[in-house]
Scaffold this active site. Structure first.
Site, short mmCIF file in Angstrom:
data_model
loop_
_atom_site.label_atom_id
_atom_site.label_comp_id
_atom_site.label_asym_id
_atom_site.label_seq_id
_atom_site.Cartn_x
_atom_site.Cartn_y
_atom_site.Cartn_z
N THR A 1 0.86 -1.18 0.00
CA THR A 1 0.00 0.00 0.00
C THR A 1 0.90 1.23 0.00
OG1 THR A 1 -1.62 -1.33 1.16
CG2 THR A 1 -2.03 1.02 1.12
N HIS A 2 1.73 1.33 -1.03
CA HIS A 2 2.63 2.46 -1.19
C HIS A 2 2.33 3.13 -2.52
CE1 HIS A 2 5.76 0.05 1.40
NE2 HIS A 2 4.69 0.35 2.08
#
Lengths: 248, 587
Positions: free
Chosen positions: B513-514
């Site tokens: 989740t970057h």
């Protein structure tokens, strides 16, 4: 650039939707204001329990339950190395999940259109999980009756069942109106969930799945075992319910 | 009619890490600060106590802490010309919702970017010559030296456990010798490593690499932070990422700032309030506040002197598009900036299966790991390699949650008896290495508004057009084999390799989740949405936090840099903007 307008009509509908969501999820509640020096709002002894997945609702008909149970028993079979999905009561897990918010795809974006997706575009079935299982199980039994002298899936031998499941997995068998591959993938995914989830959800009965692989479950302190240095750490599992010994 | 609320000095859109930091900093200045959060109130004792937190199905697979795609999602395609389809079930990434944001369910891997990461264009062009035209990489407009005190503040706020490798320019044995200088040691010592990390360390040392303990937001001991908030020692329960910490052992807004904030008379928070639009004043040159929808479906206008977007990168970028602030990027003309330079992370992994030894990876923590940084950023010579950027290689022991993590060797069937036995045989004897690669901006990777799919209010979803690039593939091809060599030297029976960049980017398997870029920062209004202080070039009383401001992503987890930029921006607001509320950089 001009800002995008919000549809008034949709807005009206939305408050009903939000109200329905609040009733379904008691934890959600209405919006609230916090702060202004009031401190952290907290009361001792109050916590949200795991409320979903444990509803005593039933989704499967008797025939559906038979077929679903037979599928799980081939995906994770029982053998001398240990029990499988049937012994872990995965079918009860499936039944409760499909009767609840997950079965309804309540949290998923489910608006169309639904064109043929690219392989990289993830889940694109127009069905909710409950619809997928209902249509898939019916199509599976129809397929088996046609190809196996009127016998439904649960009545086939284990070898015959494996051959049918392989046909779904490898896209050699296709169903009308529902993707056989999508149904199989979902059945596999949810069977693994039901084998390894906490027993509060109806599957993994007696923590059989956890015992089989050596997972100690819902524990939260392993500091005493950090220096294991490659030796096996073998401690009995515990569920969110506790352990049977605790209540005996 | 839209009713107006009483005006406030500052309105924060969202209430995760960046909003909590901003609220703390700006209330200290005496400003009245209001946070609007679309999710609910959450605290440790009620929402994720130890008695309920270790519930894999509820939190990961049923998304108890993530946004509902029914409410906001993106459409996705790999490239222009394809039809983007909505993400119906989250896969590759997991945006959070609720008080604390994704800061509740992160792992706590807390790296600083390298000094050269902030000047990626000038640094690489000076050393290797001009970058290809389609690589729209640029400098951040702020330097590591400027951010250093702010990294230090965040690490002390969180009680990061680690070992400095560069103390004021002096290389320290046992830390990361490649890191930028640190003004101070980490506030807590490294976590206690387990068998897998010991094997990794020995293998890496044997290859003359420089292993160091990962900087971790999981507490290695009891800690009281500078705000007086107490945290407890981590118990290595293996439920960090995707879960809240029931034990007050993982730094999150809840465990570091919120208890202090909630006692301040000049701060308040409204939950279940979704901001729909940033409103401009009549001149079109300032924000006058925001339009939001409360839980009853009623629209309100919230006037404010300063508006700060503190949502997730994807939400902030879409809110800019829906509010009509700035021009949406068009890859064909190169015009527009909102949605430009969407970048991600180039991941690969190596599984290691042992025969005799047990790894017992259920004994783990989100940021329990050993890392080598020898092949990150520009820590190695890229001459002739055809790519820029790099990756860290780490041996993390984050969990062995069985629905998610039941790895089997390559060639094992995916179900049935043989699969089941392989799961049992390998469950306690597996570890893995993670190759965490940088993602360089490319002209054709971007965000805009979808022409077909809308949300429940009839507004377009944001469309993501993204695929791995030639730079990504070369990076992965070069660094993954080094991880494989370390893995082979760790003494296992066999290894297996997963390389994401070998194929087209797939929105389903979890990667990270970057998500970064889309509201990028830079030196001029011609190349960026916000200036070096994260202030909008268009509306000087609008500020945008989060990884959306990264012009491209480095080979590290983003949170430390996101937080440092937030402190940096807060300082500029406190020391410069409040005195003269106009542009902090003249265009």
């Amino acid at each position: 650039m001009r800002p995008v307008q919000i549809s008034r009509r949709r807005l009206l509908g939305s408050s009903l939707l939000t109200a329905a969501a609040a009733v379904t999820f008691p934890g959600l509640g209405w919006g609230r204001q916090y702060g202004q020096g009031g401190g952290v709002p907290w009361s001792p002894g109050v916590a949200d329990e795991p409320y979903y997945g444990t509803e005593p609702l039933e989704f499967f008909s008797a025939a559906e339950r038979r077929a679903a149970d037979a599928i799980t028993a081939r995906l994770i079979p029982s053998d001398e190395s240990g029990p499988g999905a049937r012994e872990a009561d995965v079918v009860t897990f499936l039944d409760r999940q499909l009767a609840g918010f997950y079965g309804r795809a309540q949290r998923w974006y489910m608006s169309g259109p639904f064109p043929e997706p690219l392989e990289t575009q993830g889940y694109q079935a127009p069905q909710t999980p409950a619809q997928l299982w209902r249509a898939g199980l019916a199509a599976l039994d129809d397929h088996c009756r046609e190809t196996h002298d009127g016998r439904e899936f649960a009545e086939l031998s284990e070898d015959e069942q494996d051959a049918v499941l392989t046909g779904l997995d490898e896209e050699e068998i296709e169903f009308d109106g529902v993707s056989a591959k999508q149904f199989f993938d979902f059945a596999r995914e949810m069977t693994i969930e039901g084998f390894f989830c906490d027993p509060v959800y109806g599957g993994n009965r007696d923590m059989l799945g956890w015992r089989y692989v050596g997972f100690p479950g819902a524990r939260y302190d392993y500091r005493d075992f950090l220096a294991h240095n490659g030796a096996r750490v073998d401690i009995p599992p515990v569920s969110l319910f506790g352990r049977p010994e605790w209540t005996r | 009619m839209v009713e107006r609320k009483r005006p406030v000095d500052v309105v924060l859109v969202g209430f995760g890490w960046t909003a909590a930091i901003m609220a703390q900093e700006l209330t200290e200045e005496g400003l009245e600060v209001l946070a609007l959060e679309r999710g609910g109130w959450r605290d440790t004792g009620t929402d994720f106590p130890t008695t309920h937190a270790p519930d894999e199905l509820r939190y990961y697979w049923r998304h108890a802490m993530f946004q509902e795609t029914a409410r906001e999602t993106q459409t996705f395609r790999n490239r222009r010309g394809q039809t983007a389809l909505p993400i119906r079930r989250w896969g590759s990434y997991l945006p959070g919702v609720g008080v604390g944001g994704a800061g509740v369910h992160w792992n706590g891997q807390t790296f600083r970017f390298l000094p050269s990461d902030f000047v990626a264009k000038t640094h690489n062009e000076e050393r290797y010559g001009e970058l290809p035209e389609e690589m729209t990489v640029q400098d951040y407009g702020v330097t590591y030296e400027e951010l250093e005190p702010h990294f230090d503040r965040f690490e002390k706020l969180c009680g990061i456990s680690g070992k400095a490798g560069n103390l004021q320019g002096r290389i320290v044995q046992g830390g990361n010798p490649f890191e930028g200088f640190r003004s101070d040691e980490y506030p807590n010592p490294p976590m206690e490593m387990t068998f897998s990390q010991h094997r990794f360390e020995a293998a890496a040392n044997g290859m003359d690499l420089h292993p160091f303990p990962a900087p971790s937001a999981n507490m290695s001991r009891a800690y009281t932070n500078p705000l007086g908030v107490q945290m407890a020692p981590c118990t290595y329960c293996g439920f960090c990422e995707k879960f809240g910490c029931g034990n007050f052992s993982k730094a999150s807004p809840q465990t570091t700032i919120i208890p202090v904030l909630m006692n301040k008379p000049n701060f308040h928070l409204r939950t279940h309030c979704e901001v729909m639009q940033v409103l401009k004043d009549r001149s079109g040159e300032r924000a006058r506040g925001v339009l939001y929808l409360d839980a009853h479906g009623k629209l309100w206008e919230q006037p404010a002197e300063i508006v700060i977007l503190c949502g997730y990168q994807l939400s902030n970028t879409r809110l800019m598009m829906l509010s009509g602030i700035g021009e949406i990027y068009d890859p064909q003309t190169g015009d527009g900036l909102v949605g430009k330079n969407y970048t991600y992370q180039v991941m690969s992994g190596v599984d290691i299966f042992f025969e005799e030894e047990y790894t017992n990876e259920f004994i783990g923590a989100g940021a329990l790991g050993m890392v080598v940084d020898d092949y990150n950023g520009d820590n190695f010579d890229h001459s002739g390699l055809g790519f820029i950027g790099g990756a860290y290689i780490a041996c993390w022991t984050t969990n062995q949650r069985p629905i998610e993590s039941h790895p089997v060797p390559e060639g094992t069937p995916e179900w049935g008896l043989e699969w089941k036995r392989a799961v049992q045989r390998n469950f306690l004897k597996h570890t893995s290495l993670s190759v965490h690669g940088a993602s360089m901006a490319h002209r054709d990777n971007y965000l805009d508004l979808d022409p077909t799919y809308t949300d429940q209010w009839g507004r377009p979803l944001m469309r993501m057009t993204y695929d791995f690039t030639e730079n990504d593939r070369r990076l992965s091809d070069y660094i993954t084999p080094i991880a494989e060599e370390i893995a082979r030297n760790m003494g296992g029976r066999e290894i297996g390799v997963t390389r994401r960049a070998d194929d087209a980017y797939d929105i389903w398997p979890y990667q990270t989740t970057h998500n970064t870029g889309g509201t990028i920062m830079g030196e001029t209004p011609d190349d960026s949405v916000v200036n070096r202080y994260l202030q909008s070039w268009d509306l000087p009383n609008l500020f945008i936090m989060g990884a959306g401001v990264f012009p491209q992503n480095a080979g590290y987890n983003p949170t430390d840099t996101v937080a440092a930029l937030t402190y940096w921006s807060a300082q500029a607001i406190r020391e410069q903007y409040l005195r003269d509320p106009g542009p902090l950089v003249q265009a």
